[in-house]
Design an enzyme around this catalytic site. Structure first.
Site, PDB file in Angstrom:
ATOM      1  N   VAL A  46     102.462   8.936  85.874  1.00  0.00           N
ATOM      2  CA  VAL A  46     101.113   9.508  85.848  1.00  0.00           C
ATOM      3  C   VAL A  46     100.465   9.414  87.231  1.00  0.00           C
ATOM      4  O   VAL A  46      99.856  10.372  87.721  1.00  0.00           O
ATOM      5  CB  VAL A  46     100.250   8.813  84.785  1.00  0.00           C
ATOM      6  N   TYR A  47     100.611   8.263  87.869  1.00  0.00           N
ATOM      7  CA  TYR A  47     100.040   8.082  89.213  1.00  0.00           C
ATOM      8  C   TYR A  47     100.607   9.109  90.182  1.00  0.00           C
ATOM      9  O   TYR A  47      99.865   9.785  90.909  1.00  0.00           O
ATOM     10  CB  TYR A  47     100.326   6.665  89.701  1.00  0.00           C
ATOM     11  N   ALA A  48     101.932   9.248  90.198  1.00  0.00           N
ATOM     12  CA  ALA A  48     102.559  10.194  91.115  1.00  0.00           C
ATOM     13  C   ALA A  48     102.172  11.631  90.787  1.00  0.00           C
ATOM     14  O   ALA A  48     102.024  12.463  91.691  1.00  0.00           O
ATOM     15  CB  ALA A  48     104.077  10.035  91.079  1.00  0.00           C
TER      16      ALA A  48
END
Length: 248
Positions: free
Chosen positions: A155-157
């Site tokens: 999700v962060y990436a």
């Protein structure tokens, strides 16, 4: 725009109360910018950054704003303009990182990172596109995990991959105003955001993932931002600079 020689060049650095953001704010102040040290909640740390800048002969103020709130972002730019007369540089550093495999990622993990990392960057880019003086510079913070595709960073990436896309498109949309838009994508960097929750063994392993065999420092990233926002970076536009020690 010769941002280093112009004492009235004004930079907003979001999420600048600590870590990479604080290092960027202090470096840009050293290069001659008046700096708006944006923070979300920790006024004390933001004030300390301002104090260090002023003690070194620079000019800075701390301004609170939640970048996920478009009204707050508008007020941030208005306050910067009221104090300094305009804005020339925007550095989108504010962000959060919550790690989990996709199967274990709940809605709160997803929504919070979308709100700050992606929507927050969208909010400041939109306001910056309206308000930056011609000849300005915009730098978005991405991550080298976009290319590495490490487990649990999904999700962060994904939020940062979207930021890279916005970077390239906005660089074209600002045609005719001599405003450059780029991104800096750090690799593993020794900040609280990165180190929190990681074992010494994992940190040691990740520090050796690049040929220089060390973690990056906030100053390493600030140096990259300083190049892009300084006079020598004026021909760099629509690019992603992966500041990661050579990590593939």
């Amino acid at each position: 725009m010769n941002t280093q020689s112009n004492p009235r060049s004004v930079a907003i650095v979001t999420g600048a109360s600590r870590g990479i953001g604080a290092a960027i704010a202090e470096r840009l102040a050293k290069d001659g910018h008046a700096v708006v040290v944006n923070y979300a909640g920790n006024r004390q740390e933001a004030d300390q950054v301002v104090e260090r800048i002023v003690a070194s002969g620079g000019e800075a103020i701390a301004l609170q704003a939640d970048v996920s709130d478009p009204a707050a972002v508008q007020l941030l730019f208005e306050a910067a303009e009221s104090r300094f007369g305009g804005v020339d540089v925007l550095v989108n550093n504010a962000g959060i990182m919550k790690l989990a495999p996709l199967v274990d990622s709940d809605d709160a993990l997803f929504d919070s990172q979308i709100a700050i990392n992606l929507k927050g960057t969208f909010n400041t880019l939109r306001e910056g596109a309206r308000r930056l003086r011609d000849g300005g510079r915009i730098v978005n913070l991405s991550t080298s995990v976009v290319g590495l595709r490490l487990e649990s960073y999904g999700v962060y990436a994904a939020t940062k991959s979207a930021v890279e896309t916005l970077t390239a498109i906005l660089s074209k949309e600002l045609r005719g105003r001599s405003i450059t838009v780029n991104a800096v994508a750090p690799g593993p960097t020794a900040t609280a955001l990165f180190l929190n929750g990681k074992s010494p063994e994992l940190i040691d392993r990740m520090s050796k993932m690049n040929p220089l065999e060390r973690l990056g420092t906030p100053a390493d990233i600030a140096n990259a931002v300083a190049f892009i926002t300084g006079p020598d970076g004026g021909w760099i536009n629509g690019q992603v600079l992966r500041a990661n020690g050579g990590m593939v």
